[in-house]
Design a protein around this motif. Structure first.
Motif, PDB file in Angstrom:
ATOM      1  N   SER A 169       3.979  -0.145 -14.773  1.00 51.00           N
ATOM      2  CA  SER A 169       4.935   0.708 -15.475  1.00 51.00           C
ATOM      3  C   SER A 169       5.803   1.472 -14.483  1.00 51.00           C
ATOM      4  O   SER A 169       5.393   1.754 -13.354  1.00 51.00           O
ATOM      5  CB  SER A 169       4.207   1.714 -16.365  1.00 51.00           C
ATOM      6  N   ARG A 170       6.997   1.825 -14.906  1.00 48.51           N
ATOM      7  CA  ARG A 170       7.793   2.764 -14.145  1.00 48.51           C
ATOM      8  C   ARG A 170       7.133   4.137 -14.224  1.00 48.51           C
ATOM      9  O   ARG A 170       6.373   4.416 -15.150  1.00 48.51           O
ATOM     10  CB  ARG A 170       9.206   2.811 -14.704  1.00 48.51           C
ATOM     11  N   ASP A 171       7.410   4.991 -13.253  1.00 47.11           N
ATOM     12  CA  ASP A 171       6.792   6.325 -13.201  1.00 47.11           C
ATOM     13  C   ASP A 171       6.954   7.067 -14.520  1.00 47.11           C
ATOM     14  O   ASP A 171       5.997   7.620 -15.065  1.00 47.11           O
ATOM     15  CB  ASP A 171       7.424   7.156 -12.079  1.00 47.11           C
ATOM     16  N   SER A 172       8.174   7.071 -15.049  1.00 47.70           N
ATOM     17  CA  SER A 172       8.458   7.856 -16.248  1.00 47.70           C
ATOM     18  C   SER A 172       7.710   7.304 -17.457  1.00 47.70           C
ATOM     19  O   SER A 172       7.222   8.066 -18.300  1.00 47.70           O
ATOM     20  CB  SER A 172       9.964   7.878 -16.522  1.00 47.70           C
ATOM     21  N   MET A 173       7.604   5.990 -17.554  1.00 47.39           N
ATOM     22  CA  MET A 173       6.895   5.379 -18.677  1.00 47.39           C
ATOM     23  C   MET A 173       5.396   5.661 -18.593  1.00 47.39           C
ATOM     24  O   MET A 173       4.739   5.950 -19.595  1.00 47.39           O
ATOM     25  CB  MET A 173       7.146   3.871 -18.705  1.00 47.39           C
ATOM     26  N   ALA A 174       4.854   5.567 -17.388  1.00 49.82           N
ATOM     27  CA  ALA A 174       3.426   5.845 -17.212  1.00 49.82           C
ATOM     28  C   ALA A 174       3.114   7.302 -17.531  1.00 49.82           C
ATOM     29  O   ALA A 174       2.099   7.611 -18.165  1.00 49.82           O
ATOM     30  CB  ALA A 174       3.004   5.504 -15.791  1.00 49.82           C
ATOM     31  N   ASP A 175       3.996   8.214 -17.091  1.00 46.48           N
ATOM     32  CA  ASP A 175       3.767   9.633 -17.340  1.00 46.48           C
ATOM     33  C   ASP A 175       3.858   9.972 -18.826  1.00 46.48           C
ATOM     34  O   ASP A 175       3.099  10.809 -19.326  1.00 46.48           O
ATOM     35  CB  ASP A 175       4.792  10.470 -16.560  1.00 46.48           C
ATOM     36  N   MET A 176       4.765   9.328 -19.524  1.00 42.59           N
ATOM     37  CA  MET A 176       4.965   9.609 -20.949  1.00 42.59           C
ATOM     38  C   MET A 176       3.844   9.002 -21.792  1.00 42.59           C
ATOM     39  O   MET A 176       3.382   9.591 -22.761  1.00 42.59           O
ATOM     40  CB  MET A 176       6.317   9.064 -21.405  1.00 42.59           C
ATOM     41  N   GLY A 177       3.374   7.813 -21.407  1.00 46.16           N
ATOM     42  CA  GLY A 177       2.354   7.125 -22.183  1.00 46.16           C
ATOM     43  C   GLY A 177       2.923   6.448 -23.415  1.00 46.16           C
ATOM     44  O   GLY A 177       4.089   6.640 -23.769  1.00 46.16           O
ATOM     45  N   PHE A 178       2.110   5.626 -24.064  1.00 45.65           N
ATOM     46  CA  PHE A 178       2.512   4.907 -25.274  1.00 45.65           C
ATOM     47  C   PHE A 178       3.838   4.169 -25.080  1.00 45.65           C
ATOM     48  O   PHE A 178       4.678   4.110 -25.982  1.00 45.65           O
ATOM     49  CB  PHE A 178       2.603   5.864 -26.470  1.00 45.65           C
ATOM     50  N   SER A 179       4.012   3.586 -23.890  1.00 43.65           N
ATOM     51  CA  SER A 179       5.274   2.917 -23.563  1.00 43.65           C
ATOM     52  C   SER A 179       5.026   1.544 -22.951  1.00 43.65           C
ATOM     53  O   SER A 179       5.383   1.292 -21.796  1.00 43.65           O
ATOM     54  CB  SER A 179       6.103   3.780 -22.599  1.00 43.65           C
ATOM     55  N   PRO A 180       4.420   0.635 -23.695  1.00 41.30           N
ATOM     56  CA  PRO A 180       4.177  -0.692 -23.132  1.00 41.30           C
ATOM     57  C   PRO A 180       5.483  -1.449 -22.925  1.00 41.30           C
ATOM     58  O   PRO A 180       6.337  -1.493 -23.812  1.00 41.30           O
ATOM     59  CB  PRO A 180       3.316  -1.372 -24.203  1.00 41.30           C
TER      60      PRO A 180
END
Length: 363
Positions: free
Chosen positions: A259-270
């Protein structure tokens, strides 16, 4: 009902990871009876790198990357019952949003469809005078392809009337098991463009484990990595067109999602690749992020790594039999719960609810 959909590109996935999402979702919405026109600008050499031609289920209008052409096509939003402007169109995004909202009929449903909510929200927070913040008053709903409650809460806090996730999914017609392709034979493969907010994670989860496992073979696909230092057991193959994604996913012993940093930090973003890989029957290893167990069951349908050491440990103990078992379970899960037919049904329900409330208000 007619949908005017203004996005980055339906015809090309070149530097445009949202293409798979648009194709799967819109094809299934068309099957629900919607008359869809997709408007995309001719920018970033995408038209020179098409991987599909205009489909039967959606009209596609490609317009020149000029303000005049943008205004001409934005005016056609007046013909639609539902007007969609996505994030990341790639040419005069703020102007395009303003133009389509101005052109849309008062009774049309106006949607901002965010395919990169963490980045969009960060931009809006950093600029209190951002044009899109003002536009939220005119937008009936923000739809996103990820983020869960954190994104919903963030959008409602800055003035969105409604925010609803319509997650990435699998299109079984385009992503499915195929025969192995010798070009992609490897112990682990990763496909992703080089982006500033993912590069450090690619180093940690892919490049470093590869360097520590010299007896194993790794494949790196995606644009922008040609000058990146990497171990000799990594085969860098550049851009991989969507027609080769199934073979790329199913041939290696395992494939990796980072995941990109922002997607991993936000979660629920497969990412789309999560469902593409599972749809091909691949054994998927993903970096850890909040909500992964909402989509796939860890250790049964997907393998989860907290860091590069976990990736190396998983690979060291992963037998072909175990990888095949994970791949079959992941495929069964996404076919059952995560297809674009499911997501289109969710979007259809949102559209119909809006129309019903509009009729009630008019009575």
């Amino acid at each position: 009902m007619k949908i005017a959909f203004y996005g980055s590109s339906l015809l090309s996935s070149y530097w445009n990871g949202a293409a798979t999402y648009y194709r799967g979702l819109l094809r299934n919405l068309a099957a629900c009876g919607y008359d869809i026109t997709f408007y995309e600008p001719d920018v970033y050499d995408r038209q020179k790198n098409r991987d599909i031609e205009p489909p039967e289920w959606c009209k596609v209008v490609v317009y020149d990357g000029t303000v005049e052409a943008l205004r001409t096509e934005a005016a056609k939003a007046a013909d639609a019952d539902i007007v969609v402007k996505t994030s990341g169109v790639g040419f005069e995004d703020n102007r395009l949003l303003d133009e389509v909202l101005r052109a849309a009929r008062p009774d049309a449903m106006k949607i901002f469809w965010d395919v990169d909510a963490p980045a969009t929200l960060a931009e809006l927070r950093a600029n209190p005078d951002h044009p899109q913040l003002k536009a939220l008053n005119e937008i009936d709903a923000v739809l996103t392809y990820g983020g869960g409650d954190p994104v919903v809460n963030a959008y409602t806090a800055i003035g969105a009337k409604r925010c609803i996730p319509i997650y990435n999914a699998l299109d079984p017609q385009t992503h499915h098991p195929v025969d192995h392709d010798p070009r992609f034979t490897a112990d682990l493969a990763f496909l992703g463009n080089r982006l500033p907010d993912r590069e450090a994670r690619v180093e940690s989860f892919f490049l470093n484990p590869a360097a520590g496992l010299p007896e194993q073979r790794f494949i790196l696909g995606g644009s922008g990595w040609s000058d990146k230092p990497m171990a000799g057991n990594i085969d860098y193959i550049g851009h991989v067109g969507t027609r080769d994604h199934n073979a790329f996913n199913v041939t290696p012993k395992a494939v990796l999602n980072i995941s990109r940093d922002s997607m991993a930090d936000m979660g629920f973003s497969p990412a789309t690749r999560v469902f593409e890989a599972c749809g091909a029957g691949a054994c998927l290893i993903t970096d850890a992020w909040l909500g992964v167990d909402f989509f796939l069951k860890p250790d049964e349908e997907v393998l989860v790594a907290r860091d590069g050491k976990d990736v190396a440990d998983i690979l060291s103990g992963l037998t072909p039999e175990r990888a095949n078992q994970i791949g079959k379970a992941g495929l069964a899960r996404v076919l059952r719960d995560h297809t674009y037919a499911d997501r289109a049904a969710e979007a259809d329900a949102i559209f119909r609810d809006f129309r019903a409330k509009g009729r009630e208000a008019a009575e």
